[in-house]
Design a protein around this motif. Structure first.
Motif, PDB file in Angstrom:
ATOM      1  N   GLU A   1       0.833  -1.210   0.000  1.00  0.00           N
ATOM      2  CA  GLU A   1       0.000   0.000   0.000  1.00  0.00           C
ATOM      3  C   GLU A   1       0.865   1.256   0.000  1.00  0.00           C
ATOM      4  O   GLU A   1       0.524   2.260  -0.637  1.00  0.00           O
ATOM      5  CB  GLU A   1      -0.935  -0.025   1.203  1.00  0.00           C
ATOM      6  N   ALA A   2       2.001   1.207   0.672  1.00  0.00           N
ATOM      7  CA  ALA A   2       2.890   2.374   0.730  1.00  0.00           C
ATOM      8  C   ALA A   2       3.514   2.677  -0.627  1.00  0.00           C
ATOM      9  O   ALA A   2       3.561   3.833  -1.053  1.00  0.00           O
ATOM     10  CB  ALA A   2       3.977   2.150   1.779  1.00  0.00           C
ATOM     11  N   VAL A   3       3.986   1.642  -1.329  1.00  0.00           N
ATOM     12  CA  VAL A   3       4.612   1.893  -2.627  1.00  0.00           C
ATOM     13  C   VAL A   3       3.574   2.302  -3.659  1.00  0.00           C
ATOM     14  O   VAL A   3       3.873   3.079  -4.583  1.00  0.00           O
ATOM     15  CB  VAL A   3       5.428   0.678  -3.116  1.00  0.00           C
ATOM     16  N   GLU A   4       2.352   1.816  -3.523  1.00  0.00           N
ATOM     17  CA  GLU A   4       1.303   2.240  -4.440  1.00  0.00           C
ATOM     18  C   GLU A   4       0.903   3.687  -4.177  1.00  0.00           C
ATOM     19  O   GLU A   4       0.724   4.477  -5.115  1.00  0.00           O
ATOM     20  CB  GLU A   4       0.082   1.326  -4.326  1.00  0.00           C
ATOM     21  N   LYS A   5       0.777   4.030  -2.915  1.00  0.00           N
ATOM     22  CA  LYS A   5       0.395   5.403  -2.562  1.00  0.00           C
ATOM     23  C   LYS A   5       1.431   6.405  -3.060  1.00  0.00           C
ATOM     24  O   LYS A   5       1.089   7.510  -3.510  1.00  0.00           O
ATOM     25  CB  LYS A   5       0.230   5.530  -1.048  1.00  0.00           C
ATOM     26  N   ALA A   6       2.704   6.012  -3.019  1.00  0.00           N
ATOM     27  CA  ALA A   6       3.787   6.891  -3.472  1.00  0.00           C
ATOM     28  C   ALA A   6       3.994   6.819  -4.985  1.00  0.00           C
ATOM     29  O   ALA A   6       4.899   7.473  -5.506  1.00  0.00           O
ATOM     30  CB  ALA A   6       5.081   6.530  -2.751  1.00  0.00           C
ATOM     31  N   ASN A   7       3.178   6.021  -5.655  1.00  0.00           N
ATOM     32  CA  ASN A   7       3.256   5.888  -7.110  1.00  0.00           C
ATOM     33  C   ASN A   7       4.660   5.490  -7.557  1.00  0.00           C
ATOM     34  O   ASN A   7       5.240   6.082  -8.473  1.00  0.00           O
ATOM     35  CB  ASN A   7       2.824   7.188  -7.804  1.00  0.00           C
ATOM     36  N   LEU A   8       5.206   4.457  -6.923  1.00  0.00           N
ATOM     37  CA  LEU A   8       6.572   4.032  -7.207  1.00  0.00           C
ATOM     38  C   LEU A   8       6.675   3.033  -8.353  1.00  0.00           C
ATOM     39  O   LEU A   8       7.766   2.559  -8.670  1.00  0.00           O
ATOM     40  CB  LEU A   8       7.218   3.467  -5.941  1.00  0.00           C
ATOM     41  N   GLY A   9       5.567   2.681  -8.962  1.00  0.00           N
ATOM     42  CA  GLY A   9       5.600   1.967 -10.238  1.00  0.00           C
ATOM     43  C   GLY A   9       6.063   0.533 -10.197  1.00  0.00           C
ATOM     44  O   GLY A   9       6.692   0.066 -11.153  1.00  0.00           O
ATOM     45  N   LEU A  10       5.767  -0.221  -9.128  1.00  0.00           N
ATOM     46  CA  LEU A  10       6.180  -1.618  -9.084  1.00  0.00           C
ATOM     47  C   LEU A  10       5.429  -2.442 -10.125  1.00  0.00           C
ATOM     48  O   LEU A  10       4.252  -2.219 -10.381  1.00  0.00           O
ATOM     49  CB  LEU A  10       5.947  -2.212  -7.694  1.00  0.00           C
TER      50      LEU A  10
ATOM     51  N   GLN B   1      18.817 -11.161   7.967  1.00  0.00           N
ATOM     52  CA  GLN B   1      17.397 -11.517   8.084  1.00  0.00           C
ATOM     53  C   GLN B   1      17.064 -12.806   7.327  1.00  0.00           C
ATOM     54  O   GLN B   1      15.900 -13.216   7.314  1.00  0.00           O
ATOM     55  CB  GLN B   1      16.508 -10.374   7.553  1.00  0.00           C
ATOM     56  N   ASP B   2      18.074 -13.407   6.685  1.00  0.00           N
ATOM     57  CA  ASP B   2      17.856 -14.613   5.877  1.00  0.00           C
ATOM     58  C   ASP B   2      16.717 -14.382   4.893  1.00  0.00           C
ATOM     59  O   ASP B   2      15.759 -15.159   4.804  1.00  0.00           O
ATOM     60  CB  ASP B   2      17.551 -15.819   6.774  1.00  0.00           C
ATOM     61  N   ALA B   3      16.830 -13.291   4.135  1.00  0.00           N
ATOM     62  CA  ALA B   3      15.741 -12.891   3.246  1.00  0.00           C
ATOM     63  C   ALA B   3      16.286 -12.412   1.902  1.00  0.00           C
ATOM     64  O   ALA B   3      17.410 -11.910   1.806  1.00  0.00           O
ATOM     65  CB  ALA B   3      14.919 -11.782   3.886  1.00  0.00           C
ATOM     66  N   VAL B   4      15.459 -12.588   0.886  1.00  0.00           N
ATOM     67  CA  VAL B   4      15.720 -12.068  -0.459  1.00  0.00           C
ATOM     68  C   VAL B   4      14.453 -11.375  -0.934  1.00  0.00           C
ATOM     69  O   VAL B   4      13.346 -11.897  -0.746  1.00  0.00           O
ATOM     70  CB  VAL B   4      16.097 -13.200  -1.439  1.00  0.00           C
ATOM     71  N   ILE B   5      14.608 -10.215  -1.537  1.00  0.00           N
ATOM     72  CA  ILE B   5      13.461  -9.506  -2.103  1.00  0.00           C
ATOM     73  C   ILE B   5      13.768  -9.200  -3.565  1.00  0.00           C
ATOM     74  O   ILE B   5      14.789  -8.585  -3.879  1.00  0.00           O
ATOM     75  CB  ILE B   5      13.157  -8.204  -1.341  1.00  0.00           C
ATOM     76  N   ALA B   6      12.888  -9.665  -4.450  1.00  0.00           N
ATOM     77  CA  ALA B   6      13.011  -9.391  -5.883  1.00  0.00           C
ATOM     78  C   ALA B   6      11.899  -8.435  -6.287  1.00  0.00           C
ATOM     79  O   ALA B   6      10.732  -8.653  -5.950  1.00  0.00           O
ATOM     80  CB  ALA B   6      12.914 -10.686  -6.685  1.00  0.00           C
ATOM     81  N   ILE B   7      12.278  -7.386  -6.990  1.00  0.00           N
ATOM     82  CA  ILE B   7      11.322  -6.371  -7.426  1.00  0.00           C
ATOM     83  C   ILE B   7      11.648  -5.972  -8.859  1.00  0.00           C
ATOM     84  O   ILE B   7      12.814  -5.792  -9.211  1.00  0.00           O
ATOM     85  CB  ILE B   7      11.386  -5.115  -6.530  1.00  0.00           C
ATOM     86  N   THR B   8      10.619  -5.855  -9.691  1.00  0.00           N
ATOM     87  CA  THR B   8      10.773  -5.196 -10.982  1.00  0.00           C
ATOM     88  C   THR B   8       9.825  -4.004 -11.000  1.00  0.00           C
ATOM     89  O   THR B   8       8.757  -4.034 -10.384  1.00  0.00           O
ATOM     90  CB  THR B   8      10.447  -6.131 -12.164  1.00  0.00           C
ATOM     91  N   SER B   9      10.224  -2.953 -11.696  1.00  0.00           N
ATOM     92  CA  SER B   9       9.396  -1.751 -11.664  1.00  0.00           C
ATOM     93  C   SER B   9       9.835  -0.770 -12.731  1.00  0.00           C
ATOM     94  O   SER B   9      10.829  -0.981 -13.429  1.00  0.00           O
ATOM     95  CB  SER B   9       9.487  -1.080 -10.283  1.00  0.00           C
TER      96      SER B   9
END
Length: 535
Positions: A59-68, A327-335
């Protein structure tokens, strides 16, 4: 390996925080565990991150119109959230831009492990026929390591001069450029340097970068259908041009998180992983002050260091492979974003602080809301006006266009109940795009003016068909807006059509300019007048 229900229940017994979770597993979570290939799937709460906070991030990235365009979060080796903003889909490849560089670096790691080269090898040693007659001291000193760390000694990115060579000889052009500084002493982001890594691999392996990586990396990770742009000589561009799916990006990050191990086999030496992702060189002035910017935390071998002991590969306009070892984590994002830092900031402020070591208690309501959100993500523009009386009046009629740079001669709009077909005609024939009303209409087009590749075609008259998803809406009774999303790239075109009496004015804006803080003038304007009907 897919997490079965038995495995899931076994893991539940590991902590009291999830007492009672089994009571709502069948209805809320069962579908999450059905996976026959790819990374294992799990549940956010079980892996120590709440559905509520993942939803808050979206919701935060959508509100900021970050184009994910896509998001995949992996925790403890399991995908706990994944979503694609329609028309982007899970099985579609996405242009990675400079995230490609991290894959090129990985190929160098394999070659080092095989003894084909070392990072101390001099660049010119691989190109005796392409080097200039007079080799400067700085060029002679340039090592593979300097290419990897972007410390070649150049004062300008070399990719511009290379792209200017449309017929051949990128290697020769690179070696001809002045090297103003001593290699290894000055960081400068240099896509031409990564290209040279690809060219060196081509020399020592006698095959392309893509072909070399296929058995080494792509096949073990079950990455299929990858493709890579090439230079005019057929050498993979290295620094950009790779296309993969979101899950492919996540797998790549997971391999690095696991120090090069995959399904019990060491694919890439852990020593190389450590070297490639560590702070090798500073990439910003050393002021002694704490910085909140993600692009001056240091640079490794085509990987960026991050705050919070993380690292990443990234590409223009927001293509991310973020690895978070603590954090033993991976985050993949395209945008396609106007603010790459803003996406990273949302990760640090919303996701990072809410990752716990152990599992969390149930939250069926939040999980259901998250699933609904992930299933309905879309880039559809809002409907401004449901219809216009002009639609029936103009449908099927032809506009004769004024002289224009694309040599388009005529245009027409055919309006139907649920779509509009836009057609232009040039000397080659007709080109069409069908726009859905409040839905994406998918097709292929050779419409002139599509977003170009970085590498110009040798024959610029040859325009390949590209996939496009299009939607149309009436901004007001006299203005029809078409959005053409070229969904195997991050880009789209917004075409605003102003109708007045018997004329039309079409303004073309690409999405890069539209999303920028300082939007530019339309890159193209077509003007036309209705042809008189022959009676």
């Amino acid at each position: 390996m897919t997490l079965t229900r038995r495995d899931f229940l076994k893991q539940l017994s590991a902590g009291t925080a999830v007492v009672g979770l089994t009571a709502w597993l069948p209805s809320a979570y069962a579908s999450d565990l059905k996976r026959t290939s790819g990374l294992a799937r799990s549940i956010p709460e079980l892996q120590g991150l709440s559905s509520k906070h993942i939803l808050a991030f979206i919701e935060a990235v959508e509100k900021a119109n970050l184009g994910l365009h896509s998001l995949m979060i992996v925790r403890h080796g399991k995908v706990i959230a994944e979503g694609w903003w329609d028309p982007y889909k899970a099985d579609l490849k996405h242009t990675l831009f400079s995230l490609s560089k991290s894959f090129t670096s990985t190929a160098i790691g394999f070659a080092v492990a095989e003894g084909r080269l070392t990072v101390e090898d001099k660049v010119i040693s691989f190109f005796p026929e392409e080097k200039p007659a007079a080799v400067s001291q700085n060029l002679a000193a340039m090592r593979i390591k300097d290419l990897l760390t972007m410390t070649t000694g150049h004062e300008k990115d070399t990719i511009g001069p290379l792209l200017g060579e449309t017929e051949c000889c990128w290697v020769k052009r690179f070696l001809s450029l002045p090297v103003e500084r001593e290699p290894g002493t000055h960081f400068l982001y240099n896509t031409g340097a990564t290209y040279m890594l690809s060219a060196i691999l081509n020399k020592v392996t006698q095959t392309s970068l893509l072909n070399y990586l296929t058995p080494q990396l792509f096949k073990p990770l079950d990455i299929k259908g990858a493709d890579w742009e090439t230079d005019p000589d057929g050498i993979d561009t290295g620094g950009f041009g790779l296309r993969l799916t979101t899950e492919d990006i996540a797998k790549f990050g997971q391999l690095y998180l696991q120090k090069g191990s995959w399904n019990g086999k060491q694919l890439l030496p852990a020593k190389w992983i450590e070297e490639a992702t560590s702070f090798q060189v500073p990439n910003a002035p050393l002021t002694g002050k704490t910085t909140e910017h993600e692009w001056n935390q240091g640079y490794g071998y085509q990987f960026w260091r991050c705050r919070h002991n993380a690292y990443r590969g990234d590409g223009a306009m927001g293509q991310y492979c973020l690895v978070m070892p603590d954090q033993d984590a991976v985050i993949a994002i395209t945008s396609e974003t106007h603010d790459m830092q803003a996406i990273m900031t949302q990760v640090w402020e919303i996701l990072l602080p809410n990752m716990t070591k152990g599992p969390l208690s149930q939250d069926a309501k939040s999980h259901t809301m998250l699933k609904q959100k992930l299933a309905t993500l879309t880039l559809l523009p809002p409907v401004a006006a449901p219809a216009s009386s002009l639609a029936s009046t103009l449908s099927g009629k032809t506009y004769k266009l004024k002289e224009n740079t694309l040599n388009l001669e005529k245009a027409s709009f055919t309006f139907r109940k649920n779509s509009c077909t836009f057609t232009v005609k040039d000397t080659k024939g007709e080109h069409t795009i069908v726009c859905g009303f409040n839905h994406w209409e998918k097709g292929e087009t050779q419409m002139p003016g599509d977003p170009p590749k970085f590498v110009p075609l040798k024959n610029t008259m040859d325009t390949a068909k590209v996939k496009v998803a299009a939607v149309g809406t009436w901004k007001d009774p006299d203005t029809f807006v078409m959005t053409w999303n070229f969904y195997e790239t991050p880009h789209s075109d917004i075409v605003t059509c102003h109708f007045e009496k018997d004329t039309v004015r079409m303004e073309f804006m690409n999405s890069v300019d539209t999303k920028a803080r300082n939007s530019k003038e339309p890159r193209l304007i077509l003007e036309g007048k209705l042809e008189e009907m022959k009676g």
